[in-house]
Design a protein around this motif. Structure first.
Motif, mmCIF file in Angstrom:
data_model
loop_
_atom_site.group_PDB
_atom_site.id
_atom_site.type_symbol
_atom_site.label_atom_id
_atom_site.label_comp_id
_atom_site.label_asym_id
_atom_site.label_seq_id
_atom_site.Cartn_x
_atom_site.Cartn_y
_atom_site.Cartn_z
ATOM 1 N N HIS A 1 31.489 41.709 48.550
ATOM 2 C CA HIS A 1 31.399 41.466 47.104
ATOM 3 C C HIS A 1 31.982 40.088 46.777
ATOM 4 O O HIS A 1 33.087 39.770 47.213
ATOM 5 C CB HIS A 1 32.192 42.559 46.384
ATOM 6 N N TRP B 1 33.382 38.891 44.327
ATOM 7 C CA TRP B 1 34.628 38.842 43.538
ATOM 8 C C TRP B 1 35.810 39.413 44.293
ATOM 9 O O TRP B 1 36.928 39.448 43.769
ATOM 10 C CB TRP B 1 34.450 39.605 42.218
ATOM 11 N N TYR B 2 35.593 39.907 45.496
ATOM 12 C CA TYR B 2 36.681 40.620 46.191
ATOM 13 C C TYR B 2 37.058 40.062 47.553
ATOM 14 O O TYR B 2 37.953 40.562 48.197
ATOM 15 C CB TYR B 2 36.348 42.117 46.333
ATOM 16 N N LEU C 1 40.719 39.018 47.818
ATOM 17 C CA LEU C 1 41.750 39.958 47.379
ATOM 18 C C LEU C 1 42.203 40.834 48.543
ATOM 19 O O LEU C 1 41.479 41.002 49.522
ATOM 20 C CB LEU C 1 41.212 40.853 46.256
ATOM 21 N N GLN D 1 43.953 45.831 46.269
ATOM 22 C CA GLN D 1 43.342 45.428 44.985
ATOM 23 C C GLN D 1 41.877 45.833 44.892
ATOM 24 O O GLN D 1 41.237 45.631 43.864
ATOM 25 C CB GLN D 1 43.458 43.909 44.815
ATOM 26 N N PHE D 2 41.325 46.376 45.973
ATOM 27 C CA PHE D 2 39.920 46.791 45.943
ATOM 28 C C PHE D 2 39.752 47.968 44.984
ATOM 29 O O PHE D 2 40.611 48.844 44.924
ATOM 30 C CB PHE D 2 39.454 47.229 47.341
ATOM 31 N N THR D 3 38.610 47.978 44.274
ATOM 32 C CA THR D 3 38.415 49.056 43.292
ATOM 33 C C THR D 3 37.685 50.248 43.906
ATOM 34 O O THR D 3 36.662 50.702 43.417
ATOM 35 C CB THR D 3 37.647 48.527 42.052
ATOM 36 N N TYR E 1 35.620 45.125 50.433
ATOM 37 C CA TYR E 1 34.985 45.725 49.277
ATOM 38 C C TYR E 1 33.538 45.251 49.275
ATOM 39 O O TYR E 1 33.264 44.061 49.153
ATOM 40 C CB TYR E 1 35.697 45.369 47.962
#
Ligand code: 2GW
Ligand code: MN
Length: 295
Positions: free
Chosen positions: A175, A177-178, A181, A185-187, A206
């Motif tokens: 991803h 945006w990840y 991170l 912090q991964f969603t 992620y």
């Protein structure tokens, strides 16, 4: 260079920064753990020589339901310029607006198949129902007609060559945006009641729900399992935090992909110009969420 995924931080960002021409991560499962061998370059001629004689058919699934039909023209037109050029590509378009599918000039050997589907009301259902529809189309048609299948979001445009180096048994997409991170912090889905649950301290990357692929057999196993898990959650009155993306992340954690594509294979225009990698091959376009999502 190899990286063991048992560390607390995946460090992908550090690797991307130091090797900005990385195309992808070749993954191998070894007795010592799960390792990523980083390939910095790809010998295009060698790859073509391997893949071209196989006469492969690459299917790609794309959903254009409701107002998202507006993204289809640019997706297809740019795909013709950059996506698996010189290969046989079958675009499988799922839409509630068959008559609005744009006509785009296709190169020889490339075809569009349109599948009429109902319009669901909740966006979460549109997004998540893709797993089931991809499962069905593989059962009914693709298992006979394609070698590989790539499943993509429609709100994206190709900008640069996206070729045979992306082919592999099971392919995940980091991803955009990840990648910089850390794991905590991964969603991921964090509620144990969901079948997509990933406990703290676990996880490799992620992955984005907007791109996954591989051989038809492997993608079939993936979509079938994710669909089953989505159904199981629904029966229990729970919906994973990022719908099918959460289930995809669960699946790829416990069924390791054989190749992971770096964010240049799916960037996001919203993140602007990248200094992390040299090129952007496919990128999510800017969209007015309020406008495209209103019914
Ligand atoms: C409608 C309202 C709200 C959100 C989506 C939609 C919608 C999505 C729609 O009306 N029609 C439609 O065809 N779609 C399809 O679902 C379309 O192919 C689109 O590209 C895809 C995912 O929706 P999208 O692009 O709005 O999601 P993203 O890019 O903001 O989000 C990511 O997270 C999602 C989680 O549900 C998915 O995993 C998606 O794959 C990710 O890119
Ligand atoms: Mn999208």
């Amino acid at each position: 260079m190899s990286l063991k995924l048992t560390s607390t931080k995946t460090n992908i960002y550090e690797i991307l920064k130091s090797n900005y021409i990385i195309l992808y991560f070749q993954v191998t499962l070894q007795t010592t753990g799960y390792n990523i061998g980083v390939r910095k370059t790809v010998d295009q001629k060698k790859l073509d020589a391997i893949y071209k004689p196989k006469n492969l058919t690459i299917a790609t699934t794309v959903f254009a339901i409701g107002k998202y039909i507006r993204f289809l023209h640019d997706f297809l037109e740019t795909a013709e310029k950059h996506f698996m050029v010189d290969f046989k590509v079958h675009y499988h378009i799922f839409t509630d607006k068959s008559h609005e599918v744009p006509s785009v000039n296709l190169a020889a050997g490339r075809k569009i198949f349109v599948h009429q589907v109902p319009k669901l009301n909740r966006w979460q259902d549109i997004s998540a129902s893709r797993m089931q529809m991809i499962q069905t189309i593989i059962e009914e048609q693709l298992h006979r007609e394609a070698d590989y299948i790539y499943c993509q979001d429609v709100d994206a445009k190709f900008h640069f060559r996206w070729g045979a180096e992306s082919l592999d048994r099971l392919v995940g997409q980091i991803h955009p945006w990840y990648y910089d991170l850390s794991r905590d912090q991964f969603t991921y889905e964090r509620r144990p009641e969901s079948t997509a649950y990933i406990p703290p301290g676990e996880g490799d990357f992620y992955y984005i729900g907007a791109m996954f692929g591989g051989t038809v057999d492997e993608v079939y196993k993936l979509v079938k399992r994710c669909h089953e898990n989505l159904e199981a959650d629904k029966a229990n009155g729970i919906e994973a935090v990022w719908q099918e993306e959460s289930h995809l992340n669960w699946y790829l954690l416990y069924n390791k992909p054989s190749k992971i594509l770096s964010p240049e294979y799916l960037w996001d225009d919203k993140r602007g110009k990248t200094n992390v990698q040299k090129v952007v091959r496919l990128s999510h376009v800017l969209k007015n969420y309020a406008e495209v999502r209103e019914n």
